[in-house]
Design a protein around this motif. Structure first.
Motif, PDB file in Angstrom:
ATOM      1  N   PRO A  99      -8.078   4.222  -6.531  1.00 27.52           N
ATOM      2  CA  PRO A  99      -9.451   4.721  -6.492  1.00 27.52           C
ATOM      3  C   PRO A  99      -9.818   5.571  -7.709  1.00 27.52           C
ATOM      4  O   PRO A  99     -10.990   5.832  -7.944  1.00 27.52           O
ATOM      5  CB  PRO A  99      -9.493   5.554  -5.210  1.00 27.52           C
ATOM      6  N   PHE A 100      -8.828   6.005  -8.474  1.00 27.17           N
ATOM      7  CA  PHE A 100      -9.066   6.801  -9.679  1.00 27.17           C
ATOM      8  C   PHE A 100      -7.902   6.567 -10.639  1.00 27.17           C
ATOM      9  O   PHE A 100      -6.842   6.080 -10.227  1.00 27.17           O
ATOM     10  CB  PHE A 100      -9.227   8.287  -9.353  1.00 27.17           C
ATOM     11  N   PRO A 101      -8.062   6.908 -11.917  1.00 24.96           N
ATOM     12  CA  PRO A 101      -6.967   6.694 -12.873  1.00 24.96           C
ATOM     13  C   PRO A 101      -5.731   7.511 -12.497  1.00 24.96           C
ATOM     14  O   PRO A 101      -5.839   8.672 -12.127  1.00 24.96           O
ATOM     15  CB  PRO A 101      -7.543   7.172 -14.203  1.00 24.96           C
ATOM     16  N   VAL A 102      -4.576   6.900 -12.608  1.00 22.28           N
ATOM     17  CA  VAL A 102      -3.304   7.550 -12.304  1.00 22.28           C
ATOM     18  C   VAL A 102      -2.500   7.634 -13.597  1.00 22.28           C
ATOM     19  O   VAL A 102      -2.243   6.601 -14.234  1.00 22.28           O
ATOM     20  CB  VAL A 102      -2.528   6.772 -11.224  1.00 22.28           C
ATOM     21  N   GLU A 152       0.850  -1.194   0.000  1.00 25.04           N
ATOM     22  CA  GLU A 152       0.000   0.000   0.000  1.00 25.04           C
ATOM     23  C   GLU A 152       0.888   1.248   0.000  1.00 25.04           C
ATOM     24  O   GLU A 152       1.822   1.361   0.797  1.00 25.04           O
ATOM     25  CB  GLU A 152      -0.880   0.003   1.248  1.00 25.04           C
ATOM     26  N   PHE A 153       0.567   2.197  -0.888  1.00 25.04           N
ATOM     27  CA  PHE A 153       1.343   3.434  -1.005  1.00 25.04           C
ATOM     28  C   PHE A 153       0.473   4.641  -0.698  1.00 25.04           C
ATOM     29  O   PHE A 153      -0.749   4.583  -0.768  1.00 25.04           O
ATOM     30  CB  PHE A 153       1.964   3.543  -2.401  1.00 25.04           C
ATOM     31  N   ARG A 154       1.126   5.751  -0.368  1.00 24.52           N
ATOM     32  CA  ARG A 154       0.413   6.933   0.111  1.00 24.52           C
ATOM     33  C   ARG A 154      -0.321   7.698  -0.993  1.00 24.52           C
ATOM     34  O   ARG A 154      -1.330   8.322  -0.745  1.00 24.52           O
ATOM     35  CB  ARG A 154       1.377   7.868   0.853  1.00 24.52           C
ATOM     36  N   ASP A 155       0.220   7.694  -2.226  1.00 24.52           N
ATOM     37  CA  ASP A 155      -0.424   8.433  -3.313  1.00 24.52           C
ATOM     38  C   ASP A 155      -0.069   7.801  -4.659  1.00 24.52           C
ATOM     39  O   ASP A 155       0.715   6.857  -4.736  1.00 24.52           O
ATOM     40  CB  ASP A 155      -0.043   9.917  -3.281  1.00 24.52           C
ATOM     41  N   GLY A 156      -0.658   8.363  -5.717  1.00 20.22           N
ATOM     42  CA  GLY A 156      -0.458   7.814  -7.050  1.00 20.22           C
ATOM     43  C   GLY A 156       0.961   7.943  -7.558  1.00 20.22           C
ATOM     44  O   GLY A 156       1.463   7.056  -8.255  1.00 20.22           O
ATOM     45  N   GLU A 157       1.638   9.044  -7.222  1.00 21.63           N
ATOM     46  CA  GLU A 157       3.012   9.240  -7.683  1.00 21.63           C
ATOM     47  C   GLU A 157       3.946   8.188  -7.075  1.00 21.63           C
ATOM     48  O   GLU A 157       4.833   7.660  -7.748  1.00 21.63           O
ATOM     49  CB  GLU A 157       3.515  10.645  -7.346  1.00 21.63           C
TER      50      GLU A 157
END
Length: 179
Positions: free
Chosen positions: A39-42, A12-17
């Motif tokens: 949860p959304f396209p990255v 699990e990572f904190r954000d899309g980047e």
């Protein structure tokens, strides 16, 4: 009694980047197959995962061509079997056949695309083992997950170390129950 096999290692990572950077790093180390759950396209994630598969567009092109040919030939065969000479129109009137030819082309492309999509993704699959991972049910809002799936030459320790070096929030083993 059911025996537990490892299906994947999930990080699990904190954000899309961070997820995109992790996918690039893990893929560069030779791990795979990989998948990501967001949860959304990255942007850039498909390239980082190496998802350059062109099966669906090629299948849609072939299905469209087959549908167009079938629609045109169906009209030609019908007019040759049941000739109606009206207003000097030739039996094989290409301009009047184009509407049905276009519609059957679209139908063939859509059916081929949907069938290829289902086959390539091994659908319908009503349950995926990753859905049962600890904390994965919270992933619909703000969690970003990277999965390294277990294969024939999968090394759990090496995968865990590679993921731990990327500083994820958590690393979870995803079991697959085999009866």
């Amino acid at each position: 009694m059911a025996e537990q096999h490892l299906h994947a290692v999930l990080a699990e990572f904190r954000d899309g980047e961070a997820l995109v950077a992790a996918a690039r790093a893990v893929r560069a180390q030779g791990f795979g197959p990989l998948d990501a759950f967001t949860p959304f396209p990255v942007e850039g994630l498909a390239e980082a995962l190496g998802l350059g598969d062109r099966k669906v567009p090629v299948a849609m092109l072939a299905g469209g061509m087959a549908g167009a040919a079938a629609g045109f030939l169906m009209q030609v065969a019908t007019n040759l079997d049941y000739p109606l000479r009206i207003g000097g129109r030739p039996l094989i009137a290409v301009p009047s056949f184009l509407l049905i030819t276009f519609e059957t082309m679209v139908l063939g492309a859509v059916l081929a695309g949907i069938a290829t999509l289902f086959l390539a993704n091994r659908l319908p699959k009503l349950h995926h083992p990753v859905f049962g991972a600890d904390g994965f049910d919270l992933g619909g809002d703000d969690r970003f997950y990277l999965a390294i799936f277990a294969g024939p030459r999968f090394d759990r320790d090496a995968a865990g170390k590679a993921l731990a070096a990327l500083k994820p929030r958590a690393i979870v083993d995803v079991p697959e129950t085999v009866s």
